[in-house]
Design an enzyme around this catalytic site. Structure first.
Site, PDB file in Angstrom:
ATOM      1  CB  SER A 145      11.651  21.363 -14.967  1.00 25.12           C
ATOM      2  OG  SER A 145      12.825  21.543 -15.740  1.00 25.12           O
ATOM      3  N   GLY A 171       6.933  22.695 -21.384  1.00 26.11           N
ATOM      4  CA  GLY A 171       7.727  22.412 -22.589  1.00 26.11           C
ATOM      5  C   GLY A 171       7.759  20.922 -22.854  1.00 26.11           C
ATOM      6  N   GLY A 172       8.852  20.288 -22.489  1.00 23.89           N
ATOM      7  CA  GLY A 172       9.072  18.882 -22.824  1.00 23.89           C
ATOM      8  C   GLY A 172       7.919  17.958 -22.492  1.00 23.89           C
ATOM      9  N   GLY A 223      13.964  23.131 -19.076  1.00 21.58           N
ATOM     10  CA  GLY A 223      14.617  21.989 -19.717  1.00 21.58           C
ATOM     11  C   GLY A 223      15.693  21.339 -18.888  1.00 21.58           C
ATOM     12  CD  GLU A 225      13.579  27.533 -25.213  1.00 15.49           C
ATOM     13  OE1 GLU A 225      13.695  26.703 -24.294  1.00 15.49           O
ATOM     14  OE2 GLU A 225      12.676  27.467 -26.079  1.00 15.49           O
ATOM     15  CG  ASN A 256       6.738  26.484 -26.161  1.00 20.37           C
ATOM     16  OD1 ASN A 256       6.655  26.262 -27.372  1.00 20.37           O
ATOM     17  ND2 ASN A 256       7.722  27.194 -25.633  1.00 20.37           N
ATOM     18  CD1 TRP A 257       3.401  20.999 -27.976  1.00 21.69           C
ATOM     19  CD2 TRP A 257       3.032  20.687 -30.170  1.00 21.69           C
ATOM     20  NE1 TRP A 257       2.148  20.459 -28.118  1.00 21.69           N
ATOM     21  CE2 TRP A 257       1.888  20.252 -29.445  1.00 21.69           C
ATOM     22  CE3 TRP A 257       3.026  20.584 -31.567  1.00 21.69           C
ATOM     23  CZ2 TRP A 257       0.760  19.730 -30.091  1.00 21.69           C
ATOM     24  CZ3 TRP A 257       1.908  20.051 -32.209  1.00 21.69           C
ATOM     25  CH2 TRP A 257       0.790  19.635 -31.469  1.00 21.69           C
ATOM     26  CE  LYS A 258      10.538  25.161 -24.552  1.00 18.64           C
ATOM     27  NZ  LYS A 258      11.606  25.144 -23.539  1.00 18.64           N
ATOM     28  CD  GLU A 314       8.481  29.656 -19.679  1.00 23.76           C
ATOM     29  OE1 GLU A 314       9.197  30.054 -20.613  1.00 23.76           O
ATOM     30  OE2 GLU A 314       7.848  28.592 -19.716  1.00 23.76           O
ATOM     31  CG  HIS A 350      10.006  30.872 -24.583  1.00 22.92           C
ATOM     32  ND1 HIS A 350      11.282  30.366 -24.475  1.00 22.92           N
ATOM     33  CD2 HIS A 350       9.196  30.027 -23.923  1.00 22.92           C
ATOM     34  CE1 HIS A 350      11.232  29.244 -23.771  1.00 22.92           C
ATOM     35  NE2 HIS A 350       9.988  29.013 -23.415  1.00 22.92           N
TER      36      HIS A 350
HETATM   37  O1  LIG Z   1       7.817  27.091 -22.670  1.00 19.79           O
HETATM   38  C1  LIG Z   1       8.074  26.212 -21.842  1.00 19.79           C
HETATM   39  C2  LIG Z   1       9.208  26.405 -20.928  1.00 19.79           C
HETATM   40  O2  LIG Z   1      10.335  26.811 -21.653  1.00 19.79           O
HETATM   41  C3  LIG Z   1       9.479  25.206 -20.038  1.00 19.79           C
HETATM   42  O3  LIG Z   1      10.077  24.176 -20.769  1.00 19.79           O
HETATM   43  P1  LIG Z   1      10.316  22.765 -19.979  1.00 19.79           P
HETATM   44  O4  LIG Z   1       8.964  22.338 -19.421  1.00 19.79           O
HETATM   45  O5  LIG Z   1      10.839  21.808 -21.035  1.00 19.79           O
HETATM   46  O6  LIG Z   1      11.302  23.050 -18.869  1.00 19.79           O
END
Ligand SMILES: O=C[C@H](O)COP(=O)(O)O
Length: 271
Positions: free
Chosen positions: A228, A249-250, A188, A112, A18-20, A182, A110
């Site tokens: 994470s 994510g990141g 994050g 967020e 997920n690139w957000k 999650e 999600h």
């Molecule tokens: O969609 C992905 C999740 O929000 C995890 O994000 P993260 O891997 O940056 O903690």
């Protein structure tokens, strides 16, 4: 996808990135290209492990063109969709448009979006319906916050979100559903829930899905862990019985790192 042989379900592991709100369409094309080359160089077997990226909506057409043009085996999807099909919904994106862009998946609920955009379970259940209406596979995100975890109510909270977000979903559609657990406190933060936490919640989710539907449906549904995830911790989590993949994510913004997460079996084998 999940295949069934003699009644037993084989849930293909899904590594989702997920690139957000990162990577414009040019950066996105470069990232997908680098990811594909990195996996190809490692003779990656896409039949054993499914890899999907979730770019910002502005990138989807470019990703579609690249995937089709280079015949890449990567899947892709959107980070959200409207519960409506068309009309006066400024800024929203219809599942019909995402299907036209040949998206396979779409994230729903999600954390967020639940927190920043006040998306409640009711809206999430309508978005799950909209995904199926347009031939998209939803990845429904659920998970507790720090206060629920500290109060020891993380399982109850997450299962309540699950039930509320799946209202009205038929068992036949549910078989292709993907659920992503999650824990919000792990997103994050570098605070990754241990493999045992991921397994505890995945098993609880699977048991609740059996209550909501039936044993066959529950065993067909893939459950991902997100929060994470890095190449260094992915293999241990993915080795857990009820964990069928990860939502990253990141770490998905770096081709090498994400490719190493996708190649988690190498780590398991080499351990
Ligand atoms: O969609 C992905 C999740 O929000 C995890 O994000 P993260 O891997 O940056 O903690």
């Amino acid at each position: 996808m999940t295949t069934q042989t003699n009644g037993a379900f084989d849930r293909t592991p899904l590594i989702a990135g997920n690139w957000k709100m990162n990577m414009d369409h040019a950066e996105g094309v470069a990232l997908v290209q680098k990811l594909a080359w990195t996996l190809d160089d490692a003779n990656f077997d896409y039949d054993r492990v499914e890899v999907a990226v979730f770019p910002p909506s502005t990138d989807l057409r470019s990703v579609q063109t690249l995937v089709n043009g280079d015949k890449l085996k990567l899947e892709y999807g959107a980070q959200d969709l409207s519960d409506q099909d068309s009309g006066a919904y400024t800024g929203d994106i219809s599942g019909a448009f995402l299907k036209k862009l040949e998206c396979t998946y779409v994230l729903v609920g999600h954390s967020e979006r639940r927190t920043i955009h006040q998306e409640d379970d009711e809206l999430c259940s309508k978005k799950v319906d909209a995904a199926y209406r347009h031939g998209l596979t939803p990845i429904l995100c659920v998970g507790e916050g720090l206060e629920e975890r500290k109060a020891g109510n993380h399982v109850g909270f997450t299962l309540e979100q699950l039930r509320g977000s799946l209202k009205g979903l038929s068992a036949s559609n549910a078989k292709t559903l993907v659920v992503a657990y999650e824990p919000v406190w792990a997103i994050g933060t570098g605070e990754v829930a241990g493999p045992e936490d991921a397994q505890e919640m995945s098993a609880a989710i699977r048991a609740e899905l059996e209550n909501l539907y039936d044993a066959e449906t529950a065993s067909a549904i893939r459950i991902l862990y997100g929060g994470s995830v890095k190449a260094a911790n992915a293999a241990a989590t993915l080795a857990e019985k009820d964990v069928d993949g990860v939502l990253v994510g990141g770490a998905s913004l770096k081709a090498e790192e994400f490719a190493n997460i996708a190649r988690f079996e190498k780590h398991v084998v080499s351990e």
